[in-house]
Design an enzyme around this catalytic site. Structure first.
Site, PDB file in Angstrom:
ATOM      1  CB  CYS A 234       2.312  83.835 -33.155  1.00 17.25           C
ATOM      2  SG  CYS A 234       3.182  83.027 -31.839  1.00 17.25           S
TER       3      CYS A 234
ATOM      4  CB  CYS B 215       6.285  87.482 -28.579  1.00 23.91           C
ATOM      5  SG  CYS B 215       6.146  85.700 -28.507  1.00 23.91           S
TER       6      CYS B 215
ATOM      7  CB  CYS C   4       5.209  83.282 -35.692  1.00 18.70           C
ATOM      8  SG  CYS C   4       5.917  82.713 -34.156  1.00 18.70           S
ATOM      9  CG  ASP C   5      10.009  84.887 -33.802  1.00 16.11           C
ATOM     10  OD1 ASP C   5       8.929  85.431 -33.523  1.00 16.11           O
ATOM     11  OD2 ASP C   5      10.881  84.652 -32.966  1.00 16.11           O
ATOM     12  CE  LYS C   6      13.361  81.561 -36.591  1.00 12.61           C
ATOM     13  NZ  LYS C   6      12.657  82.112 -35.433  1.00 12.61           N
TER      14      LYS C   6
ATOM     15  CB  SER D 134      14.638  84.697 -28.173  1.00 10.65           C
ATOM     16  OG  SER D 134      13.542  85.544 -28.004  1.00 10.65           O
TER      17      SER D 134
HETATM   18 FE1  FES Z   1       5.349  83.583 -32.276  1.00  9.49          FE
HETATM   19 FE2  FES Z   1       6.811  84.941 -30.476  1.00  9.49          FE
HETATM   20  S1  FES Z   1       5.725  85.673 -32.170  1.00  9.49           S
HETATM   21  S2  FES Z   1       6.529  82.800 -30.615  1.00  9.49           S
END
Ligand code: FES
Length: 561
Positions: A52, A197, A125-127, A475
């Site tokens: 990511c 992801c 990425c997510d955070k 998630s």
């Molecule tokens: Fe980084 Fe899923 S976008 S772990």
């Protein structure tokens, strides 16, 4: 450089009174003619440890080129990034949500300390994304977010794969449903390279909705990491930054109650992650606004869920490019009165103006995004539930594919590990409501995601036979009948701490109820002997600080309240 641009250079004003700062800038290679130029901080969460973020430092170099080409000075700095794909299912998960606030703190700190006139955040990425936007709102200087882009899908034996395939293969392995060869094949081939992801998980949810919020350029969320459009977007950031610097369009001009509604409308339409609830409440807080569960429920009530994207659907984010991406979806929602068109964006134009040239969705040639009259679910998949199990609320992800109501007996697990042990021993059975507790913001600590348990349940073939509730999070890759963010959390003495094996629990997405059918008297009796489970890792350091400062899930788990 233009006088117009020059007059907004806070950096210049500060440095005139600080000759040492000028001396240092000469030392890093700046010339006399650069001294009066606005300085733009470029914050990258790039690092080598996961797909990511691995390419973000490279993208930052392109951003810098675009900044320099527009008569400004671009200065790259770095902040942290945690990959949930790697922390899920282990103790590292406690550090994941706290990383959002560390990212926000660190960007705020550098931009404020170095007096940067504007900031570009390059995140993937997510955070990273909510953390970056929180910082942009806090410092309130011209700012744009660049998303690193989604990953392409992987494949094994002709089947498309992604990160969640790896977790579900683990569940199949626990249940003895997969050969060693196929297990290895899935693990080695589910992620083909750089990018976030690939489903409508948290990263793509946040990227899509931040584009709708107005803080990134069109299609920032849709271009895959390796697409040529991603590099072009990075270069184009320079002209966009120059424009908002000249016009002094600030993040808090862009992030308003109405634009937050736009962002969450896109989350609902695309079937995005429950984490968006937490993150947008935190972003609103950073922008000096209030966003409540009632606001989010109202958006969910009026927004049909129309995109057939993973985790509950069939397609990946990479497939969205062929249908016109997030701008095409936004145009469709706008034309149908679901998006506010008058919100300002970082292009210097309103949402409605940005969408003027965007082609319409073609419903004849694609099946990824459905018509509003023919939705996957007529209202949003995110539902805010209340009851004696969640007096301050819980967040359910119910796409309708799992049904709208689940009633079952409790199977109580203190922490995720206990649940995985129970599954391995065959103690998780059809008809149960799995309760995973002591995973809240304080009790986790860090409100870990339960992707490993939910994927393991899927892999074991129990996905449509059990429900799972927790004071932790999910998630974006999670699917199934799940409720998280339960508040008050177990560690704080919420009733979830008092549930016992065999108690009857009702989860109803229509009445928005989350109830354990135990009388108040019995709960009060149980409370007399209740002792909270002390969270691990909180003696010192970052989790100690987090534990002491974090607010409840319904307040976005912010640390500066
Ligand atoms: Fe980084 Fe899923 S976008 S772990």
């Amino acid at each position: 450089m233009s006088q117009e641009l020059n007059k907004y250079s806070r950096t210049l004003t500060q440095e005139v009174s600080n000759p040492a700062a000028q001396a240092m800038l000469y030392a890093i290679g700046m010339k006399e003619e650069d001294m009066a130029k606005p300085q733009i901080g470029i914050a990258s969460t790039g690092y080598e440890g996961n797909p990511c973020n691995i390419h973000l430092n490279g993208l930052s170099v392109h951003v810098k080129k675009g900044i320099q080409a527009n008569d400004m000075v671009g200065l790259i700095f770095h902040t942290i990034g945690v990959s949930d794909g790697m922390t899920n299912g282990n103790d590292g998960m406690s550090y994941s949500l706290p990383s959002r606030d560390i990212i926000a703190d660190s960007i705020e700190n550098v931009v404020s300390a170095q007096w940067y006139d504007g900031v570009i955040t390059v995140v993937g990425c997510d955070k990273n994304m909510p953390g970056a936007v929180m910082a942009m709102c806090r410092v309130n200087r011209p700012g744009i977010m660049v998303y690193g882009g989604t990953v392409k899908s992987g494949s094994w034996k002709g089947k498309k794969l992604d990160i969640v395939s790896a977790f579900e293969a683990y569940g199949q392995k626990l249940a003895g449903n997969i050969s060693d060869e196929d297990y290895k094949g899935v693990i080695q081939n589910s992620i083909p390279g750089q990018g976030a992801c690939g489903g409508m998980y948290t990263a793509n949810t946040m990227a899509s909705s931040i584009e709708a919020l107005g803080l990134s350029l069109a299609n920032s969320s849709t271009y895959p990491a390796t697409h040529e459009g991603k590099q072009a977007e990075c270069i184009a950031i320079g002209a966009a930054m120059k424009n908002i610097l000249e016009k002094q369009i600030l993040p808090r001009d862009v992030v308003t109650k109405k634009s937050l509604e736009n962002a969450l409308t896109v989350v609902m339409a695309l079937g995005g992650s429950t984490n968006a609830v937490l993150h947008y409440i935190a972003i609103a807080h950073s922008a000096g606004l209030e966003l409540t569960y009632a606001d989010i429920q109202a958006i969910s009530d009026r927004t049909p869920f129309i995109a057939d994207l993973k985790p509950s659907g069939k397609y990946y984010m990479e497939d969205m490019l062929s249908v016109g991406g997030v701008p095409a979806v936004m145009k469709y929602l706008y034309k149908n009165g679901l998006i506010h068109g008058d919100c300002m964006t970082i292009t210097g134009k309103t949402i409605a103006e940005n969408l003027e040239e965007v082609p319409d969705l073609d419903f004849e040639s694609q099946s990824i995004v459905r018509r509003l009259e023919d939705p996957i679910k007529p209202s949003g998949h995110i539902q805010l539930l209340y009851g004696n199990l969640a007096t301050r609320g819980g967040v359910a992800k119910i796409t309708g594919k799992e049904g709208l109501k689940f009633e079952g007996v409790a199977k109580v697990c203190n922490k995720e590990e206990e649940m995985l042990e129970a599954l391995a021993k065959g103690e998780i059975k059809a008809g149960q409501v799995i309760v995973i507790r002591y995973e809240g913001p304080k009790g986790g600590p860090g409100m870990p995601e339960m992707l490993k348990p939910t994927s393991a349940v899927m892999g074991a073939g129990l996905g449509d036979k059990v429900a799972l509730i927790t004071d932790g999070r999910f998630s974006g890759g999670t699917h199934g009948f799940v409720v998280g963010h339960i508040a008050p959390e177990a560690f704080e003495g919420g009733n979830i701490a008092l549930v016992e094996d065999g108690d009857l629990i009702t989860i109803d997405a229509e009445t928005r109820e989350l109830t354990v059918h135990v009388t108040d008297e019995v709960l009060a009796e149980r409370r007399k002997t209740w002792v909270p489970l002390v969270p691990p890792f909180i003696e010192k350091g970052v989790l100690r600080k987090y534990f002491k400062n974090v607010s409840g899930a319904e307040e976005g788990c912010v640390t500066d309240k």
